[in-house]
Design a protein around this motif. Sequence first.
Motif, PDB file in Angstrom:
ATOM      1  N   ALA A  40      -2.873 -14.165 -57.272  1.00 56.77           N
ATOM      2  CA  ALA A  40      -2.022 -13.683 -58.262  1.00 56.77           C
ATOM      3  C   ALA A  40      -1.470 -15.033 -59.160  1.00 56.77           C
ATOM      4  CB  ALA A  40      -0.906 -12.523 -57.828  1.00 56.77           C
ATOM      5  N   ALA A  41      -1.156 -14.868 -60.448  1.00 55.03           N
ATOM      6  CA  ALA A  41      -0.677 -15.903 -61.127  1.00 55.03           C
ATOM      7  C   ALA A  41       0.683 -16.229 -60.615  1.00 55.03           C
ATOM      8  CB  ALA A  41      -0.589 -15.655 -62.387  1.00 55.03           C
ATOM      9  N   GLY A  42       1.108 -17.574 -60.213  1.00 52.39           N
ATOM     10  CA  GLY A  42       2.034 -17.924 -59.701  1.00 52.39           C
ATOM     11  C   GLY A  42       2.659 -17.703 -58.392  1.00 52.39           C
ATOM     12  N   THR A  43       1.452 -17.221 -57.534  1.00 55.71           N
ATOM     13  CA  THR A  43       1.908 -17.011 -56.154  1.00 55.71           C
ATOM     14  C   THR A  43       1.176 -18.185 -55.177  1.00 55.71           C
ATOM     15  OG1 THR A  43      -0.036 -15.487 -55.943  1.00 55.71           O
ATOM     16  CG2 THR A  43       1.917 -14.594 -56.423  1.00 55.71           C
ATOM     17  N   HIS A  44       0.222 -19.146 -55.870  1.00 55.01           N
ATOM     18  CA  HIS A  44      -0.429 -19.867 -55.038  1.00 55.01           C
ATOM     19  C   HIS A  44      -1.457 -19.635 -54.091  1.00 55.01           C
ATOM     20  CE1 HIS A  44       2.267 -23.238 -56.772  1.00 55.01           C
ATOM     21  NE2 HIS A  44       3.204 -22.391 -56.191  1.00 55.01           N
ATOM     22  N   GLY A  45      -2.227 -18.421 -54.731  1.00 56.56           N
ATOM     23  CA  GLY A  45      -3.372 -17.813 -53.828  1.00 56.56           C
ATOM     24  C   GLY A  45      -2.732 -16.315 -53.272  1.00 56.56           C
ATOM     25  N   GLY A  46      -1.568 -16.058 -53.111  1.00 59.80           N
ATOM     26  CA  GLY A  46      -1.011 -14.942 -52.632  1.00 59.80           C
ATOM     27  C   GLY A  46      -1.278 -13.540 -53.455  1.00 59.80           C
ATOM     28  N   THR A  47      -0.598 -12.642 -53.230  1.00 55.40           N
ATOM     29  CA  THR A  47      -0.726 -11.290 -53.733  1.00 55.40           C
ATOM     30  C   THR A  47       0.558 -10.868 -54.251  1.00 55.40           C
ATOM     31  OG1 THR A  47      -0.583  -9.948 -51.695  1.00 55.40           O
ATOM     32  CG2 THR A  47      -2.730 -10.361 -52.204  1.00 55.40           C
ATOM     33  N   VAL A  48       0.628  -9.709 -55.092  1.00 56.85           N
ATOM     34  CA  VAL A  48       1.657  -9.276 -55.685  1.00 56.85           C
ATOM     35  C   VAL A  48       2.226  -8.007 -54.601  1.00 56.85           C
ATOM     36  CG1 VAL A  48       2.770  -7.615 -57.572  1.00 56.85           C
ATOM     37  CG2 VAL A  48       1.017  -9.457 -58.272  1.00 56.85           C
ATOM     38  N   PRO A  49       3.601  -8.103 -54.133  1.00 57.85           N
ATOM     39  CA  PRO A  49       3.919  -7.075 -53.214  1.00 57.85           C
ATOM     40  C   PRO A  49       3.760  -5.726 -53.565  1.00 57.85           C
ATOM     41  CG  PRO A  49       5.520  -8.934 -53.452  1.00 57.85           C
ATOM     42  CD  PRO A  49       4.458  -9.130 -54.488  1.00 57.85           C
ATOM     43  N   PHE A  50       3.395  -4.838 -52.696  1.00 58.18           N
ATOM     44  CA  PHE A  50       3.218  -3.501 -52.958  1.00 58.18           C
ATOM     45  C   PHE A  50       4.293  -2.670 -53.818  1.00 58.18           C
ATOM     46  CE2 PHE A  50       3.306   1.066 -51.887  1.00 58.18           C
ATOM     47  CZ  PHE A  50       2.385   1.567 -52.500  1.00 58.18           C
ATOM     48  N   GLY A  51       3.869  -2.232 -54.857  1.00 58.38           N
ATOM     49  CA  GLY A  51       4.877  -1.092 -55.557  1.00 58.38           C
ATOM     50  C   GLY A  51       5.728  -1.936 -56.676  1.00 58.38           C
ATOM     51  N   VAL A  52       5.751  -3.450 -56.646  1.00 54.51           N
ATOM     52  CA  VAL A  52       6.838  -4.164 -57.554  1.00 54.51           C
ATOM     53  C   VAL A  52       6.332  -3.885 -58.924  1.00 54.51           C
ATOM     54  CG1 VAL A  52       7.532  -6.404 -58.107  1.00 54.51           C
ATOM     55  CG2 VAL A  52       6.987  -5.832 -55.676  1.00 54.51           C
ATOM     56  N   TRP A  53       7.539  -3.272 -59.714  1.00 56.76           N
ATOM     57  CA  TRP A  53       7.318  -3.071 -61.070  1.00 56.76           C
ATOM     58  C   TRP A  53       7.718  -4.408 -61.730  1.00 56.76           C
ATOM     59  CZ3 TRP A  53       5.651   0.275 -64.109  1.00 56.76           C
ATOM     60  CH2 TRP A  53       6.048   0.318 -65.726  1.00 56.76           C
ATOM     61  N   PRO A  54       6.939  -4.646 -62.853  1.00 57.12           N
ATOM     62  CA  PRO A  54       5.699  -4.064 -63.267  1.00 57.12           C
ATOM     63  C   PRO A  54       4.372  -4.779 -62.635  1.00 57.12           C
ATOM     64  CG  PRO A  54       6.642  -5.622 -64.964  1.00 57.12           C
ATOM     65  CD  PRO A  54       7.277  -5.800 -64.125  1.00 57.12           C
ATOM     66  N   SER A  55       4.339  -5.809 -61.946  1.00 56.44           N
ATOM     67  CA  SER A  55       3.268  -6.632 -61.456  1.00 56.44           C
ATOM     68  C   SER A  55       2.303  -5.931 -60.946  1.00 56.44           C
ATOM     69  CB  SER A  55       3.879  -7.975 -60.717  1.00 56.44           C
ATOM     70  OG  SER A  55       4.785  -8.445 -61.183  1.00 56.44           O
ATOM     71  N   TRP A  56       2.692  -5.241 -59.820  1.00 49.26           N
ATOM     72  CA  TRP A  56       1.981  -4.525 -58.968  1.00 49.26           C
ATOM     73  C   TRP A  56       1.237  -3.405 -59.840  1.00 49.26           C
ATOM     74  CZ3 TRP A  56       0.960   0.460 -56.967  1.00 49.26           C
ATOM     75  CH2 TRP A  56      -0.125   0.525 -55.963  1.00 49.26           C
ATOM     76  N   TRP A  57       1.919  -2.464 -60.667  1.00 53.45           N
ATOM     77  CA  TRP A  57       1.477  -1.516 -61.305  1.00 53.45           C
ATOM     78  C   TRP A  57       0.478  -1.984 -62.345  1.00 53.45           C
ATOM     79  CZ3 TRP A  57       1.868   3.046 -59.370  1.00 53.45           C
ATOM     80  CH2 TRP A  57       2.818   3.312 -58.406  1.00 53.45           C
ATOM     81  N   ALA A  58       0.678  -3.076 -62.933  1.00 61.03           N
ATOM     82  CA  ALA A  58      -0.019  -3.854 -63.888  1.00 61.03           C
ATOM     83  C   ALA A  58      -1.414  -4.194 -63.348  1.00 61.03           C
ATOM     84  CB  ALA A  58       0.249  -5.144 -64.664  1.00 61.03           C
ATOM     85  N   ALA A  59      -1.312  -4.925 -61.935  1.00 59.32           N
ATOM     86  CA  ALA A  59      -2.691  -5.134 -61.145  1.00 59.32           C
ATOM     87  C   ALA A  59      -3.618  -3.770 -61.043  1.00 59.32           C
ATOM     88  CB  ALA A  59      -2.142  -5.813 -59.865  1.00 59.32           C
ATOM     89  N   VAL A  60      -2.877  -2.671 -60.564  1.00 57.54           N
ATOM     90  CA  VAL A  60      -3.593  -1.626 -60.688  1.00 57.54           C
ATOM     91  C   VAL A  60      -4.299  -1.161 -61.817  1.00 57.54           C
ATOM     92  CG1 VAL A  60      -3.610   0.891 -60.003  1.00 57.54           C
ATOM     93  CG2 VAL A  60      -2.430  -0.935 -58.546  1.00 57.54           C
ATOM     94  N   ILE A  61      -3.610  -1.256 -62.939  1.00 57.48           N
ATOM     95  CA  ILE A  61      -4.389  -0.870 -64.185  1.00 57.48           C
ATOM     96  C   ILE A  61      -5.352  -1.693 -64.537  1.00 57.48           C
ATOM     97  CG2 ILE A  61      -3.872  -1.151 -66.936  1.00 57.48           C
ATOM     98  CD1 ILE A  61      -1.064   0.251 -65.964  1.00 57.48           C
ATOM     99  N   GLN A  62      -5.318  -3.317 -64.303  1.00 54.71           N
ATOM    100  CA  GLN A  62      -6.292  -4.182 -64.508  1.00 54.71           C
ATOM    101  C   GLN A  62      -7.407  -3.884 -63.777  1.00 54.71           C
ATOM    102  OE1 GLN A  62      -4.039  -7.745 -63.445  1.00 54.71           O
ATOM    103  NE2 GLN A  62      -3.438  -7.743 -65.542  1.00 54.71           N
ATOM    104  N   LEU A  63      -7.374  -3.388 -62.475  1.00 55.51           N
ATOM    105  CA  LEU A  63      -8.351  -3.365 -61.491  1.00 55.51           C
ATOM    106  C   LEU A  63      -9.296  -2.013 -62.057  1.00 55.51           C
ATOM    107  CD1 LEU A  63     -10.018  -4.295 -58.777  1.00 55.51           C
ATOM    108  CD2 LEU A  63      -8.294  -2.422 -57.722  1.00 55.51           C
ATOM    109  N   VAL A  64      -8.433  -0.697 -62.120  1.00 59.59           N
ATOM    110  CA  VAL A  64      -9.126   0.540 -62.288  1.00 59.59           C
ATOM    111  C   VAL A  64      -9.609   0.479 -63.725  1.00 59.59           C
ATOM    112  CG1 VAL A  64      -8.573   2.915 -62.429  1.00 59.59           C
ATOM    113  CG2 VAL A  64      -7.594   1.668 -60.698  1.00 59.59           C
ATOM    114  N   CYS A  65      -8.838   0.016 -64.705  1.00 64.61           N
ATOM    115  CA  CYS A  65      -9.321   0.418 -66.221  1.00 64.61           C
ATOM    116  C   CYS A  65     -10.250  -0.864 -66.240  1.00 64.61           C
ATOM    117  CB  CYS A  65      -8.242  -0.074 -67.046  1.00 64.61           C
ATOM    118  SG  CYS A  65      -6.854   1.611 -67.055  1.00 64.61           S
ATOM    119  N   GLY A  66     -10.150  -1.938 -65.672  1.00 61.80           N
ATOM    120  CA  GLY A  66     -11.302  -2.991 -65.846  1.00 61.80           C
ATOM    121  C   GLY A  66     -12.664  -2.584 -65.282  1.00 61.80           C
ATOM    122  N   ALA A  67     -12.684  -1.772 -64.301  1.00 59.11           N
ATOM    123  CA  ALA A  67     -13.957  -0.975 -63.754  1.00 59.11           C
ATOM    124  C   ALA A  67     -14.526  -0.005 -64.506  1.00 59.11           C
ATOM    125  CB  ALA A  67     -13.429  -0.568 -62.362  1.00 59.11           C
ATOM    126  N   LEU A  68     -13.418   0.672 -64.881  1.00 59.80           N
ATOM    127  CA  LEU A  68     -13.974   1.877 -65.959  1.00 59.80           C
ATOM    128  C   LEU A  68     -14.642   1.473 -67.119  1.00 59.80           C
ATOM    129  CD1 LEU A  68     -11.100   4.358 -65.335  1.00 59.80           C
ATOM    130  CD2 LEU A  68     -13.648   4.609 -64.525  1.00 59.80           C
TER     131      LEU A  68
END
Length: 142
Positions: A40-68
């Motif tokens: 994730a941007a700004g995490t130096h190779g890390g992930t966005v913590p589960f459920g954090v608004w809006p970052s985690w939700w944006a990532a889910v939208i990016q993954l799912v909508c990107g795939a669709l």
Amino acid sequence: MNFEAKHPSVGVIHSLTRAAIGFLFLCHGAASLFGVMGGAAGTHGGTVPFGVWPSWWAAVIQLVCGALVMLGAGTRWAALIASGSMAYAYFTVHQAHGVFPIENNGEAAALYAWIFLMLVVIGPGPWTATRILGLKRRTPAA
């Protein structure tokens, strides 16, 4: 006569561009959720913590909508959600740092918002997973 029918290569480029945009958007979500491709941007190779608004939700939208969008399945709805999420990102994250995308690092968000909005209007193009697999609903005869 339909423009794509007269120029078949336009439909091919339309579909390939949709698939590429969907894949790139999916990569952003995968990076943020799973720490792949630099994380994730700004995490130096890390992930966005589960459920954090809006970052985690944006990532889910990016993954799912990107795939669709990449597959051409539910493209208009997925693109509408993706466009809205990128407009939200632009106005809540980037706009405060400058008026123009070039000065506030919001080029990607602005481009994604407009490209996804274009896909909402023009649709997925002729090459989609649903058409290839024969899952596309048939319209009733007039």
